[in-house]
Design a protein around this motif. Sequence first.
Motif, PDB file in Angstrom:
ATOM      1  N   GLU A   1      29.206   6.839  -9.884  1.00 49.30           N
ATOM      2  CA  GLU A   1      28.168   7.306 -10.805  1.00 49.30           C
ATOM      3  C   GLU A   1      27.627   8.679 -10.385  1.00 49.30           C
ATOM      4  O   GLU A   1      27.366   9.537 -11.227  1.00 49.30           O
ATOM      5  N   LEU A   2      27.466   8.873  -9.077  1.00 46.17           N
ATOM      6  CA  LEU A   2      27.009  10.183  -8.587  1.00 46.17           C
ATOM      7  C   LEU A   2      28.013  11.283  -8.919  1.00 46.17           C
ATOM      8  O   LEU A   2      27.635  12.371  -9.364  1.00 46.17           O
ATOM      9  N   ILE A   3      29.288  10.996  -8.713  1.00 44.25           N
ATOM     10  CA  ILE A   3      30.332  11.974  -9.020  1.00 44.25           C
ATOM     11  C   ILE A   3      30.352  12.278 -10.511  1.00 44.25           C
ATOM     12  O   ILE A   3      30.429  13.439 -10.923  1.00 44.25           O
ATOM     13  N   LYS A   4      30.253  11.238 -11.330  1.00 39.08           N
ATOM     14  CA  LYS A   4      30.241  11.436 -12.785  1.00 39.08           C
ATOM     15  C   LYS A   4      29.066  12.307 -13.213  1.00 39.08           C
ATOM     16  O   LYS A   4      29.220  13.227 -14.011  1.00 39.08           O
ATOM     17  N   GLU A   5      27.898  12.030 -12.676  1.00 33.90           N
ATOM     18  CA  GLU A   5      26.716  12.813 -13.041  1.00 33.90           C
ATOM     19  C   GLU A   5      26.864  14.274 -12.614  1.00 33.90           C
ATOM     20  O   GLU A   5      26.550  15.178 -13.379  1.00 33.90           O
ATOM     21  N   GLU A   6      27.358  14.500 -11.400  1.00 36.84           N
ATOM     22  CA  GLU A   6      27.551  15.879 -10.928  1.00 36.84           C
ATOM     23  C   GLU A   6      28.605  16.602 -11.764  1.00 36.84           C
ATOM     24  O   GLU A   6      28.472  17.787 -12.054  1.00 36.84           O
ATOM     25  N   ARG A   7      29.655  15.886 -12.147  1.00 32.67           N
ATOM     26  CA  ARG A   7      30.687  16.494 -12.994  1.00 32.67           C
ATOM     27  C   ARG A   7      30.098  16.910 -14.331  1.00 32.67           C
ATOM     28  O   ARG A   7      30.346  18.011 -14.831  1.00 32.67           O
ATOM     29  N   LYS A   8      29.287  16.040 -14.916  1.00 31.83           N
ATOM     30  CA  LYS A   8      28.669  16.368 -16.206  1.00 31.83           C
ATOM     31  C   LYS A   8      27.681  17.525 -16.070  1.00 31.83           C
ATOM     32  O   LYS A   8      27.609  18.381 -16.954  1.00 31.83           O
ATOM     33  N   LEU A   9      26.922  17.557 -14.973  1.00 31.72           N
ATOM     34  CA  LEU A   9      26.010  18.681 -14.738  1.00 31.72           C
ATOM     35  C   LEU A   9      26.776  19.994 -14.603  1.00 31.72           C
ATOM     36  O   LEU A   9      26.271  21.046 -14.996  1.00 31.72           O
ATOM     37  N   ALA A  10      27.988  19.910 -14.060  1.00 27.06           N
ATOM     38  CA  ALA A  10      28.834  21.099 -13.921  1.00 27.06           C
ATOM     39  C   ALA A  10      29.555  21.418 -15.235  1.00 27.06           C
ATOM     40  O   ALA A  10      30.314  22.383 -15.303  1.00 27.06           O
ATOM     41  N   GLN A  11      29.308  20.621 -16.250  1.00 31.87           N
ATOM     42  CA  GLN A  11      29.915  20.770 -17.575  1.00 31.87           C
ATOM     43  C   GLN A  11      31.444  20.797 -17.495  1.00 31.87           C
ATOM     44  O   GLN A  11      32.105  21.639 -18.093  1.00 31.87           O
ATOM     45  N   MET A  12      31.957  19.833 -16.740  1.00 31.87           N
ATOM     46  CA  MET A  12      33.401  19.704 -16.582  1.00 31.87           C
ATOM     47  C   MET A  12      33.867  18.377 -17.154  1.00 31.87           C
ATOM     48  O   MET A  12      33.130  17.396 -17.129  1.00 31.87           O
ATOM     49  N   THR A  13      35.099  18.368 -17.653  1.00 36.57           N
ATOM     50  CA  THR A  13      35.718  17.120 -18.076  1.00 36.57           C
ATOM     51  C   THR A  13      36.406  16.501 -16.856  1.00 36.57           C
ATOM     52  O   THR A  13      36.611  17.174 -15.835  1.00 36.57           O
TER      53      THR A  13
END
Length: 100
Positions: free
Chosen positions: A41-53
């Motif tokens: 979940e942490l990785i997913k949130e950071e990925r979304k904050l970085a606006q990456m797929t």
Amino acid sequence: MDTKNKNIKTFAQHLDKRYGIKGTKERTEFEIKAKSFAIGELIKEERKLAQMTQEQLAQKIGARKSFISRIENGHSDIQLSTLYKLIEFGLGRKINLTIQ
């Protein structure tokens, strides 16, 4: 005490009943899966904050999108070196580990 509250259990009591008390094999397995889910979940949130797929993150670290998906959904064990690569190189963030 109100009689309708007699059967209310704490969350810890619920976990003890469902997964066994701390230290048992079943409880340890549950806690490992819970931590794996939380890291995903942490990785997913950071990925979304970085606006990456997932695909973009996978390409950045030389992995497959399905691998990123499994990690984000808590369905894959992850080596520390892979976690480092994901966070530091893939997302441009820093890892700070605390042991309590």
